[in-house]
Design an enzyme around this catalytic site. Structure first.
Site, PDB file in Angstrom:
ATOM      1  CB  SER A 148      70.361  13.646 -21.238  1.00  0.00           C
ATOM      2  OG  SER A 148      70.733  14.048 -19.934  1.00  0.00           O
ATOM      3  CE1 TYR A 161      68.687   8.696 -19.035  1.00  0.00           C
ATOM      4  CE2 TYR A 161      70.306  10.413 -18.575  1.00  0.00           C
ATOM      5  CZ  TYR A 161      69.049  10.041 -19.006  1.00  0.00           C
ATOM      6  OH  TYR A 161      68.154  10.999 -19.417  1.00  0.00           O
TER       7      TYR A 161
HETATM    8  C1  BGC Z   1      67.805  12.659 -16.351  1.00  0.00           C
HETATM    9  C2  BGC Z   1      67.193  13.216 -15.084  1.00  0.00           C
HETATM   10  C3  BGC Z   1      68.081  14.300 -14.495  1.00  0.00           C
HETATM   11  C4  BGC Z   1      68.491  15.320 -15.550  1.00  0.00           C
HETATM   12  C5  BGC Z   1      69.501  16.330 -15.011  1.00  0.00           C
HETATM   13  C6  BGC Z   1      68.109  13.800 -17.282  1.00  0.00           C
HETATM   14  O1  BGC Z   1      68.600  13.327 -18.493  1.00  0.00           O
HETATM   15  O2  BGC Z   1      66.920  11.720 -16.933  1.00  0.00           O
HETATM   16  O3  BGC Z   1      67.011  12.170 -14.132  1.00  0.00           O
HETATM   17  O4  BGC Z   1      67.384  14.963 -13.451  1.00  0.00           O
HETATM   18  O5  BGC Z   1      69.037  14.658 -16.663  1.00  0.00           O
HETATM   19  O6  BGC Z   1      70.538  15.723 -14.304  1.00  0.00           O
END
Ligand code: BGC
Length: 287
Positions: free
Chosen positions: A172, A185
């Site tokens: 991410s 996360y």
């Molecule tokens: C998340 C999303 C978020 C995006 C940008 C991703 O890794 O799961 O919820 O919108 O990152 O912030």
């Protein structure tokens, strides 16, 4: 190729270019975790269109997983849905054992399954923390380990690929961008980055390629609140210089290419597919 212009949330599937798939993965066997929705679903379908046989892993949502496998089979390759919790070692081992038994081997792992359980840090429970770390990070560890074991056992088969195997970790932008209210996360994605690089270094001499894709804001169920109203969409666009939300197919196409021999010299890289989200757009007129 067609490119539509920035999409309002009411114009689904806008923006992503449409290109004809090529058979760059013909004869390869791919496993996609969390493949019954969102990025995983699009990636599983794209791998199938590129000629791979595809195992569609899911943990809940049997009907949607079966539908993805059926859609992939319609393209003339093999596919089946397999239920397994990627954070459960026994279930992961059984999933890989079945894949080797039914399809012969594993050439590509898309380590995609992931979840969010957001909370203000002072309110975050240990259960919230563990739920995210165990799927997003431990799940990627367990699946990558089984895949690499199979790649080492089989070695390179030149008629299939010049690599012995490929792992793509779905990371991410939050492996780089800190994210208040989402410490579990962001920690999982930061962890994925160093796990990916460490094992990429360890197994590159065996012709195993391990890389990550770091998506930005992609239109999927995980972040519906961020794009499903015009106000939310407008505010999201303040973070995206390219001024459109990403579509799952933007990530799927990147994954097909990264898994293919066209990307043979990519080892230990993170590809940010984010419309410029990691370019610090807040600095455009400031600083
Ligand atoms: C998340 C999303 C978020 C995006 C940008 C991703 O890794 O799961 O919820 O919108 O990152 O912030």
């Amino acid at each position: 190729m067609t490119v539509n212009n920035p999409g309002a949330p009411t114009e689904p599937r806008s923006g992503a270019p449409v290109v004809e798939p090529r058979q760059v993965l013909r004869g390869q066997k791919a496993l996609v975790t969390g493949a019954n929705s969102g990025i995983g679903k699009a990636t599983a379908i794209a791998l199938g269109q590129a000629g791979a046989d595809v195992v569609v892993n899911y943990v809940t949502g049997e009907d949607s997983a079966e539908a993805v496998a059926e859609e992939i089979r319609r393209g003339g390759v093999r596919s089946y849905a397999h239920c397994a919790d990627v954070s459960n070692e026994d279930q992961v081992k059984a999933m890989f054992a079945r894949m080797v038994a039914e399809l012969g081997t594993v050439d590509i792992l898309i380590n995609n399954a992931g979840r969010q359980k957001d909370a203000r840090f002072v309110d975050m429970t240990l259960a919230d923390w563990n739920a995210v770390i165990s799927v997003n990070l431990t799940g990627q560890f367990l699946c990558a380990r089984e895949a690499v074991r199979e790649f080492l056992r089989r070695g390179v088969v030149p008629s299939v690929s010049c690599a012995a195997g490929k792992v793509i970790c779905m990371s991410s932008v939050h492996e780089r961008i800190p994210w208040g209210g989402h410490a579990n996360y962001a920690a999982s994605k930061g962890g994925i980055m160093m796990m990916m690089k460490s094992i990429a270094q360890e197994f590159a001499p065996h012709r195993i390629r391990i890389n990550s894709i770091a998506p930005g804001a992609i239109r999927t169920p995980i972040n519906t609140a961020a794009w499903s109203t015009p106000e939310a969409y407008r505010s999201l666009m303040m973070l995206v210089p390219y001024n459109r939300i990403g579509e799952p197919e933007d990530i799927a196409r990147t994954a097909v290419w990264l898994a293919s021999d066209e990307a043979d010299y990519l080892v230990g890289a993170t590809l940010f597919v984010d419309g410029g989200m990691t370019l610090y757009p807040g600095f455009t007129e400031n600083g």
